[in-house]
Each structure stands twice: as C-alpha cells, then as structure tokens.
Motif scaffolding. Structure first.
Motif, PDB file in Angstrom:
ATOM      1  N   LEU A  94       0.782  -1.253  -0.203  1.00  0.00           N
ATOM      2  CA  LEU A  94       0.177  -0.168  -0.026  1.00  0.00           C
ATOM      3  C   LEU A  94       0.908   1.098  -0.117  1.00  0.00           C
ATOM      4  O   LEU A  94       1.729   1.465   0.548  1.00  0.00           O
ATOM      5  CB  LEU A  94      -0.939  -0.184   1.424  1.00  0.00           C
ATOM      6  CG  LEU A  94      -1.972   1.281   1.480  1.00  0.00           C
ATOM      7  CD1 LEU A  94      -3.119   1.062   0.531  1.00  0.00           C
ATOM      8  CD2 LEU A  94      -2.176   0.979   2.812  1.00  0.00           C
ATOM      9  N   SER A 106      -2.222   0.230  -4.462  1.00  0.00           N
ATOM     10  CA  SER A 106      -2.300  -0.797  -3.573  1.00  0.00           C
ATOM     11  C   SER A 106      -2.137  -2.265  -4.474  1.00  0.00           C
ATOM     12  O   SER A 106      -2.005  -2.246  -5.609  1.00  0.00           O
ATOM     13  CB  SER A 106      -3.532  -0.903  -2.868  1.00  0.00           C
ATOM     14  OG  SER A 106      -4.681  -1.141  -3.691  1.00  0.00           O
ATOM     15  N   ILE A 385      -4.343  -2.052   4.847  1.00  0.00           N
ATOM     16  CA  ILE A 385      -4.545  -3.204   4.225  1.00  0.00           C
ATOM     17  C   ILE A 385      -4.474  -4.231   4.994  1.00  0.00           C
ATOM     18  O   ILE A 385      -3.727  -4.099   6.105  1.00  0.00           O
ATOM     19  CB  ILE A 385      -3.905  -3.616   3.031  1.00  0.00           C
ATOM     20  CG1 ILE A 385      -2.386  -3.697   3.194  1.00  0.00           C
ATOM     21  CG2 ILE A 385      -4.198  -2.395   1.982  1.00  0.00           C
ATOM     22  CD1 ILE A 385      -1.605  -3.862   2.055  1.00  0.00           C
ATOM     23  N   VAL A 394      -9.542  -1.585   1.071  1.00  0.00           N
ATOM     24  CA  VAL A 394      -8.371  -0.605   1.698  1.00  0.00           C
ATOM     25  C   VAL A 394      -9.370   0.004   2.800  1.00  0.00           C
ATOM     26  O   VAL A 394     -10.303   0.608   2.711  1.00  0.00           O
ATOM     27  CB  VAL A 394      -8.025   0.407   0.774  1.00  0.00           C
ATOM     28  CG1 VAL A 394      -7.205   1.525   1.588  1.00  0.00           C
ATOM     29  CG2 VAL A 394      -7.055   0.047  -0.369  1.00  0.00           C
TER      30      VAL A 394
END
Length: 509
Positions: A94, A106, A385, A394
């Motif tokens: 991330l 991500s 995450i 997320v």
C-alpha cells in the motif's frame, strides 16, 4: 466507617512476570515465560491477569500553565472500509502516492499481485496482463528527473515499475539483482535519484542514477561488518539502514564514482538484527523493527535520534513464543499521537511513541498489516490493508469522521485494574462512579468485577452505565478482600476515562 476512594486507571500494561516451566516440545522455549500466558503449540496468548488495556491507550494531558498532568485511557478508533480494489483477496502492499495527487496505490492477491490505482486495476506487461508475477512486497515512490515513478519489488525476485497512465512494467535489465540470479531481501529504498535493493547475500544494490530500468553488475556494496544474511534496507533521513539477521549497518551517499555511491558509517553499526522485512516499519524518521541480540530473544527496537529498545519484558516474552515468522510491524497516527502495531501470531500490541506505553489490539480480524498516510492536504488520514481478511479492502482512519467499529463490526475496549483492597480485611464497595468525558449520545459501559484473582469463572457483571449521563455510577457493589474492576465498552462512540471513584468501608477482618 464509609470513606471516599478514587483510583486512576492509566498505568503500565501488565506487570506480572514469573518463571513458568514449559515443555520444550510444546513451545521451543524451556524454563521461561509469562505467568498467565497459555502455551498452545508455539503460540503465546496474552495473560488475562493483572492490569490490562485492550483497544485503549494512555493519553497524558499536561496543563502547561499549572504543570498538572492528567492521565486518561482512550479508546482507539476503528478501521472503516474505504474502497474495495479486489474483493476476496488479501492485501500485499500500500502507498499514498504523494508525488501524484495523493493516489491510493495498492497490491492484492494470494499468489500473484494485482496493482491498483484506487479501484482501477492496472495493466502489466507480464504474460497475464492482470497481475505481476509473485506478491508485491512494497510499493516505493521516487522521482526520476521530475517524473513520479513507483518501484514494486516482488516475492519471486522480479522488479517492476510504474509511471502515471503507463503500464506496470517488469525491469528487464540483466544486471537487476533479481534477474542476475540473486534473491531479493525485503523492499527497496529510494534516495538521491538511486533505487537501493538488498539481496539475501548481504549486498545493497543500486540502480544507475535517475533511472529505475538501468542497473550495473558492479553497483553494490556488501554489508559485511558481520557475516549474516540480508533482510532488507530502508531509508532513514540521509542514510540507508541495511538489516541483516544479526546486525544493522548504516550507509551514506559518499558520491563514489565507481560501483556503489554508498559508504558505511562504521561507528553506527548495531549488533542487533531483524527477523524479516515485514517486521520493519517507520514513524516519521524513526525506524522500528523486531530483532534479536546475539544472546537471543526477540524485542522491538527503534532508531530515531539514537538506538533504543522499546518493548518490555512482558511484550518480549509473548512475541518470542509467537515465533519470528509470525511477527509483523505497521505504523499509524491518530489523536495527535503515533503508534507502532506489532502483530505476533494471535496477539497484537500497540505502542504509543509519545507515551512510551503499550496496550493490546484486538478485533474479529486483524486489519492492520500495512499502512500509508496522507501527509498533505485535508483531511490527513491513515489507510490500511489486511493480510488476514480476504475482503480485498483498503481501510481508513479518518480524523474528520472517526468510527469505533472495525469494518462495520463492533470491537470492545477493556480496562482491567490490578487487584484493589486491603487483602487481610474485607472491603465493602458502596458505590462506583466513572470519572471521564461525558458523551453526547447514549454510550453503554459495562462494569464487572473479579474477586478471585482473575479466574475465568470469577468475573461478575455488576451492571451497566450510560456515559452520556452526568454521573454514570452503580451502588451496592458487594465486598471482597481483593478485587479487580473490569470496564468494557463496545458502543460505536468515543471513550476517555480518567478514574474510578466512589464510597467504600473496610471491615475489621
């Protein structure tokens, strides 16, 4: 004779430690442990005894005019769902891309990673254009002569890069260390136009200056103060920290014209290594990691202005039993404080940098594997995450709209006191009152007691109070020789408590 009583609730997390003889076939550790820790296979479970703070941390408020210090216990905020890039998958990496409009970048996937710009899956130049090969171990940003660029190392020792509106492209240079037959160690570090990448043989490689695609076979320095294996490197200020299994070495850009530009800072070498790259995180310019001195054991260490061991013996004992491969570190910020979250098997602990204090983190599923924050603009939020949840989301902690649920599910903050009372004389607790912030809406707090040294069957619920009341209190609270008070709060509302208070009387025997 009845008298007033008041007990401040904040304090040190769990101070009960004693020798416990554990069969070596069960834990791999013989003759040491934490009293109250259950050993199941090779996993240590946090003790239910003594003072405990679960999902709440100590906040120190100092009146700068009077000098008075007040300590509170504050419930942590929850992890709210923000976006869902890849439902059904765990998170890998991330980044909030500060060089490109604060985009949320991500990586998700159990075997190979899909790379996302928000919820848009990016195309790669791999055979399967929906994924890179292997799992992304990090997303690192750099600037190459004014072009914002991402570097994505992968678990199969391939390296990838991405520039806005382009394609996620594999680094093809035969001299890139993964292509040259070396095994990548951890994630990379960007500094001064170079990308640095460690390998498991202890080398710290660098790209050509102002390039992510060009690498040279002789462009490396070997971290060889001690003969250990490479774990990973990270940037700290104007230096690169190179972690091995037994050491941490520091390098600076000496501007050397051949090979690596790096030179080692010999006096800064630390004889404490790191267990693996996922056990490294950063808070500002302070680096935290889980590692061992030559004598053994596992502790949490930091390097900011200098080296410091930050974990307590109680925390060390539990994370040791969890096993080195099960330890990960992440960092975040809320309520103006900075935190390191240490996950160790079934247990997670939060460490507040400003207060130098620990607490337990608990939820239905751990949502705190990797994080990245917005450092400019408004609001300044933390994104997260999870590698435990397959929700493919997320998560966010947004100070402008805090929630006290994890992905919509309630979690419980628990405050458990050490044993109170005279011990040799029975204490009659006439009433108990919660001293803390009055909430704006209904906020139920359950008050329980345990009068039998924290035994599982000894906890009795006295009742509930509403923290929106002016005086949340209970009367006729029974008697005991020694008592622990246990407060639990699962409402989707804030919680900040200073003390317990009330009236009591002490018997003659």
């Amino acid at each position: 004779m009845s008298q007033d009583w008041r007990v401040a609730l904040a304090g040190s997390y769990n101070t009960r430690v004693a020798a416990v003889n554990v069969a070596s076939s069960q834990s791999g550790v013989f003759g040491i442990g934490v009293f109250g820790v259950m050993i199941i296979g090779k996993t240590g479970t946090t003790t239910t005894k003594d003072q405990r703070f679960v999902n709440c941390f100590t906040e120190r408020v100092v009146n700068r005019f009077t000098g008075k210090t007040t300590l509170y216990l504050v419930k942590r905020p929850g992890f709210a769902s923000s976006i869902t890039p890849q439902s059904g998958s765990i998170g890998n990496a991330l980044l909030v891309w500060t060089g490109n409009a604060q985009k949320i970048m991500s990586a998700f996937g159990a075997a190979n990673s899909s790379i996302y710009d928000s919820t848009t899956q990016l195309v790669t130049n791999a055979v399967d254009t929906t994924v890179i090969t292997g799992k992304a171990t990090a997303i690192i940003e750099t600037d190459l002569s004014g072009t914002a660029t991402l570097y994505i190392p992968s678990s199969d020792s391939t390296g990838w890069y991405y520039q806005s509106a382009g394609t996620v492209t594999k680094i093809a240079d035969a001299d890139y260390p993964g292509n040259a037959g070396f095994t990548l160690a951890g994630f990379g570090a960007a500094m001064d136009g170079y990308m640095f990448q460690m390998t498991t043989d202890g080398k710290v490689w660098n790209s050509d200056v102002n390039s992510i695609t060009a690498w040279t076979a002789t462009s490396f320095v070997t971290a060889n103060s001690y003969p250990d294996k490479g774990i990973g490197c990270i940037r700290k200020g104007d230096k690169i920290m190179a972690f091995g299994t037994e050491t941490c070495q520091f390098y600076y850009n000496a501007g050397l014209s051949s090979g690596s530009p790096l030179a080692r800072v010999e006096p800064m070498t630390i004889k404490i290594g790191c267990v693996h790259a996922d056990a490294i995180c950063q808070v500002g310019d302070t680096v935290y990691w889980a590692g061992s001195p030559p004598e053994g054991g596992i502790s949490i260490h930091s390097y900011g202005a200098g080296y410091k061991k930050v974990s307590t013996p109680e925390i060390d004992s539990i994370i040791l039993l969890a096993g080195a491969s099960n330890i990960t570190l992440a960092s975040g910020s809320w309520y103006g404080r900075h935190f390191v979250i240490v996950s160790a098997g079934a247990n997670s602990f939060g460490y507040c940098m400003e207060e130098n204090a620990w607490f337990e983190m608990a939820s239905t599923v751990n949502l705190w594997y990797k994080s990245s924050g917005v450092s400019a603009g408004s609001p300044q939020v933390n994104y997260w995450i999870s590698k435990a949840s397959t929700g493919g989301k997320v998560y966010v902690i947004n100070p402008a709209s805090l929630q006290y649920q994890d992905d919509g599910a309630a979690f419980t903050a628990t405050i458990q006191t050490s044993l109170l009372g005279e011990g040799n004389r029975r204490t009659f607790w006439d009433e108990v009152e919660i001293i803390g912030d009055q909430q704006e809406s209904a906020s139920t707090l359950t008050i329980s007691v345990n009068d039998s040294d924290y035994s599982a069957s000894g906890t009795v619920v006295l009742g509930t109070v509403d923290l929106s009341d002016a005086r949340p209190r209970l009367t006729r609270c029974g008697s005991a020789y020694r008592r622990s008070w246990i407060l639990t709060h699962s409402a989707n509302t804030p919680l900040r408590i200073e003390a317990l208070a009330g009236r009591k009387s002490v018997g003659s025997g």
